[in-house]
Design a protein around this motif. Structure first.
Motif, PDB file in Angstrom:
ATOM      1  N   SER A 212       0.840  -1.190   0.000  1.00  0.00           N
ATOM      2  CA  SER A 212       0.000   0.000   0.000  1.00  0.00           C
ATOM      3  C   SER A 212       0.875   1.240   0.000  1.00  0.00           C
ATOM      4  N   THR A 213       0.225   2.380  -0.229  1.00  0.00           N
ATOM      5  CA  THR A 213       0.903   3.671  -0.301  1.00  0.00           C
ATOM      6  C   THR A 213       0.409   4.572   0.814  1.00  0.00           C
ATOM      7  N   GLY A 214       1.335   5.195   1.527  1.00  0.00           N
ATOM      8  CA  GLY A 214       0.966   6.168   2.546  1.00  0.00           C
ATOM      9  C   GLY A 214       1.696   5.917   3.841  1.00  0.00           C
ATOM     10  N   HIS A 215       1.738   6.939   4.655  1.00  0.00           N
ATOM     11  CA  HIS A 215       2.340   6.871   5.981  1.00  0.00           C
ATOM     12  C   HIS A 215       1.253   6.469   6.964  1.00  0.00           C
ATOM     13  N   ASP A 216       1.580   5.601   7.916  1.00  0.00           N
ATOM     14  CA  ASP A 216       0.650   4.973   8.853  1.00  0.00           C
ATOM     15  C   ASP A 216      -0.077   3.848   8.121  1.00  0.00           C
ATOM     16  N   ALA A 217       0.199   2.636   8.525  1.00  0.00           N
ATOM     17  CA  ALA A 217      -0.384   1.481   7.850  1.00  0.00           C
ATOM     18  C   ALA A 217      -1.630   0.968   8.574  1.00  0.00           C
ATOM     19  N   TYR A 218      -1.490   0.573   9.839  1.00  0.00           N
ATOM     20  CA  TYR A 218      -2.563  -0.118  10.556  1.00  0.00           C
ATOM     21  C   TYR A 218      -3.778   0.784  10.726  1.00  0.00           C
ATOM     22  N   LEU A 219      -4.913   0.321  10.226  1.00  0.00           N
ATOM     23  CA  LEU A 219      -6.204   1.010  10.320  1.00  0.00           C
ATOM     24  C   LEU A 219      -6.183   2.393   9.668  1.00  0.00           C
ATOM     25  N   ALA A 220      -5.251   2.590   8.731  1.00  0.00           N
ATOM     26  CA  ALA A 220      -5.161   3.897   8.065  1.00  0.00           C
ATOM     27  C   ALA A 220      -4.906   3.686   6.579  1.00  0.00           C
ATOM     28  N   ASN A 221      -3.643   3.736   6.164  1.00  0.00           N
ATOM     29  CA  ASN A 221      -3.311   3.649   4.749  1.00  0.00           C
ATOM     30  C   ASN A 221      -2.828   2.272   4.319  1.00  0.00           C
ATOM     31  N   GLY A 222      -3.049   1.259   5.149  1.00  0.00           N
ATOM     32  CA  GLY A 222      -2.627  -0.086   4.810  1.00  0.00           C
ATOM     33  C   GLY A 222      -3.684  -0.832   4.012  1.00  0.00           C
ATOM     34  N   ASN A 223      -3.890  -2.097   4.346  1.00  0.00           N
ATOM     35  CA  ASN A 223      -4.964  -2.861   3.702  1.00  0.00           C
ATOM     36  C   ASN A 223      -5.560  -3.855   4.697  1.00  0.00           C
ATOM     37  N   ALA A 224      -6.624  -4.515   4.282  1.00  0.00           N
ATOM     38  CA  ALA A 224      -7.365  -5.392   5.198  1.00  0.00           C
ATOM     39  C   ALA A 224      -6.506  -6.550   5.683  1.00  0.00           C
TER      40      ALA A 224
END
Length: 499
Positions: free
Chosen positions: A464-476
């Motif tokens: 995924s793309t973006g800063h902050d992964a968990y429950l934000a810019n990540g994926n399921a």
């Protein structure tokens, strides 16, 4: 203890601007050992401020200003909590460690904490805090000139011709203001101090061990805490991970923007060239990068007046700063595109709303103190000139900024302790989650933290793309792995990729 939504947004904006990782899967802490029987010595009261969950309450923990003199002056660390939603299932406390340096998680139990799955909210009291120096904890302030609070000034963008003379002057002026106005506390704001404060918070909460979810700079804080107090940790999630290089620390984080921008800008280019996009900049993705570079160079030569902004013009470095901020999450891509579209026509959008100046002053002081007290920076202008020249040639999008001189170049106080080296010694209870494309904490640096932890950690790399992964810019997929670990202690047996 007041914290409005506008203030929380300011913490994020400014701290991001100044900058901003197998044995048994669970620890030996049982629900009964760390759960309902934990005794807190704190006086909890209703938190002040708007937009907070009515269940959130606040308290203050007294800690030494200088841990070398524990009997000396004390300062306050303000913390918040929302108790476990199912006391019978309570395991302990989950500390939400903010990014920055200069970020606060005081409102996070009411904010991102409520995105956690029900099983996680049942298992933990959610704990936020304002790190030392940040109001409403005992605050610090450098009293900077208004112009030196501009985000394009706080990051050390060189002059259009690559000169760093103005950056060196800004560093001297800013460091002198911090020495003059910061008081004794400015010298005692470090990552190690924050880790020690966290252990005082743990003790005040009555917890034998502490679980944590650290994000961005909070991953470095969490790693340092896990190194200094390994037997005081339960389940540790580190999300969007900093390079822990003990020889460079914040210098490595700043240089990481070179890689981070190169990783993320192609995603912006694809978005900005997509048919049907109302903010479309070009017909093809390949055209977007040269368009940005030409526009930045044009604004270097001929800035556009921008009333109400700081500085009051749209120049090349303000555009570059906007680019950097906009690549933190795809949700911000339109901000950069709209600014580029306006600038192409010689206009500007309305000036962005500025956070309250007292907040800017406070966050900037804490960020500068942490970055500069953690590790010594070179003082030679020649070294920075060389690095900037190389960086400008190799990475024109970032124009030499990631290797330039910032306030730490002229910081008057030498570090009082060596940076902590993260090692594989300690319980295997760390889960790292990392987006593949992250402008602020790129995967290349995050892998350094994974390597340092060795068998203590497992990493989940999210496509995924973006800063902050968990429950934000990540994926399921990534979210499921992290949620399962927090709720049950189940962790993958080896590193995994979530496509």
């Amino acid at each position: 203890m007041k914290q409005t939504s506008r203030t929380r947004a300011a913490w994020i904006a400014v701290s991001a601007a100044l900058l901003g990782l197998s044995a048994p899967l669970t620890t030996s802490v049982s629900a009964s050992a760390a759960g309902p029987s934990a005794r807190s010595s704190l006086d909890w009261t209703k938190c002040e401020g708007s937009g907070l969950d009515p269940r959130q309450e606040c308290a203050s923990v007294e800690v030494p200003m200088d841990y070398a003199e524990p009997g000396g002056r004390k300062i306050a660390i303000v913390i918040s909590r929302i108790p476990s939603e199912k006391p019978a299932a309570r395991r302990g406390a989950l500390l939400l460690i903010p990014g920055g340096p200069g970020g606060s998680s005081l409102g996070d139990p009411s904010g991102k904490g409520q995105k956690l799955p029900q099983k996680v909210r049942n298992a933990y009291d959610l704990i936020g805090f304002a790190p030392r120096g940040l109001a409403p904890s005992t605050p610090v302030n450098c009293g900077l000139d208004h112009g030196d609070l501009a985000l394009s000034k706080l990051r050390p963008w060189p002059a259009p011709d690559g000169s760093i003379s103005e950056n060196m002057a800004t560093a001297r002026r800013t460091a002198a203001a911090c020495a003059r106005n910061g008081g004794d506390l400015i010298r005692h704001i470090t990552t190690v101090d924050e880790a020690r404060d966290i252990d005082r918070v743990r003790a005040a909460l009555g917890e034998r061990r502490l679980s944590a979810w650290g994000v961005s700079y909070g991953t470095y804080v969490g790693a340092v805490y896990s190194q200094l107090f390994p037997r005081r940790t339960d389940r540790v999630v580190l999300d969007s991970n900093d390079n822990p290089d003990p020889t460079r620390v914040s210098r490595a984080w700043l240089e990481g923007y070179e890689t981070g921008v190169e990783d993320v800008f192609p995603e912006f280019a694809k978005w900005a060239s997509a048919p049907g996009n109302p903010d479309r900049l070009a017909r093809t993705a390949a055209e977007v990068r040269p368009l940005f570079l030409r526009l930045a160079a044009r604004l270097d030569r001929a800035p556009i007046p921008w009333p109400g902004a700081n500085p009051a013009e749209l120049n090349g470095n303000v555009l570059r700063q906007t680019m950097l901020d906009s690549l933190y999450t795809p949700d911000r891509f339109p901000t950069l595109a709209k600014l580029m579209l306006a600038a192409r026509h010689g206009t500007v959008p309305p000036a962005p709303a500025a956070p309250p100046e007292p907040v800017l002053q406070n966050v900037t002081a804490v960020s500068a103190a942490t970055l500069c007290n953690d590790v010594a920076w070179p003082t030679s202008a020649a070294e920075y000139r060389k690095g900037v020249a190389e960086s400008r040639k190799e990475h024109p999008l970032t124009a030499g900024m990631p290797r330039n001189a910032m306030v730490c170049t002229a910081w008057p106080y030498p570090p009082t302790q060596a940076p902590v080296r993260i090692t594989a010694h300690g319980p295997s209870n760390v889960l790292l989650v990392q987006n593949a494309r992250d402008v602020a904490t790129p995967l290349r640096g995050a892998l350094k933290l994974r390597q340092a932890f060795g068998a203590r950690a497992v990493m989940v790399i999210v496509d995924s793309t973006g800063h902050d992964a968990y429950l934000a810019n990540g994926n399921a997929c990534g979210d499921r792995v992290v949620s399962r670990f927090l709720a049950t202690g189940e962790r993958p047996g080896e590193d995994v990729r979530c496509g």
